[in-house]
Design an enzyme around this catalytic site. Sequence first.
Site, short mmCIF file in Angstrom:
data_model
loop_
_atom_site.label_atom_id
_atom_site.label_comp_id
_atom_site.label_asym_id
_atom_site.label_seq_id
_atom_site.Cartn_x
_atom_site.Cartn_y
_atom_site.Cartn_z
CG HIS A 8 41.33 40.98 34.41
ND1 HIS A 8 42.18 41.79 35.14
CD2 HIS A 8 40.09 41.22 34.88
CE1 HIS A 8 41.48 42.49 36.02
NE2 HIS A 8 40.20 42.16 35.89
CG HIS A 149 36.10 41.20 34.29
ND1 HIS A 149 37.10 42.12 34.07
CD2 HIS A 149 35.58 40.91 33.06
CE1 HIS A 149 37.18 42.39 32.77
NE2 HIS A 149 36.27 41.67 32.14
#
Length: 208
Positions: A8, A149
Amino acid sequence: MNLILVRHGETDWNRTGRCQGISDVVLNDNGKKQALELGVCLKGEKISAVYSSDLARAISTAEEIAKHHGLTVETDSDLREMDQGEFEGLLFTEIRERFADIMTQWRDSPETLRIPSGESLSEVRERALRAFGRLCERHDGETVVAVSHNLTITTLLCEFTGIGLSGFRSFGIQAASRSTVCLSEGKVVVVDLNDVSHLTPVDALPHF
């Protein structure tokens, strides 16, 4: 299957050195710009599906990719970041001060340590591999994106390269980076690692 693993975009907690884990922190302005640039970069790819962690910072990043392909983002909680338990919301400087003994274990034996009230790297790897297995079953011969992540992506790369979780620091997965892996004839090959060439240069995140 070609799998594009995307971290992200940046958040304020990334910028200030605050532990996020599963805390639902949104993208900051730079993170939104990074997501836009990432979406444009991947516009020319023939992408069949876009998956995301169920955390807002990942979903927002994934939506910027999916919109160019007429796709709806599919969320998968197995793509979440590592649950950081008692570390969540603390500055990394505070974590080092309050949990000195645990941080020594994290440095020396990261593959065996469970964060207090949180997860271990082994548990993160297990669920990340579950998600990867589902994608393989659904998208044989296709190109898909999974927005996740830092530590979740890292555990997969440790598995795919055979480096093992003890070597997880070998991978410095940057915000809004993409790493591509290819599954062919039962073998996984890392084709591209931590590519950020699509991003406008900005000040690098501080090292905490």
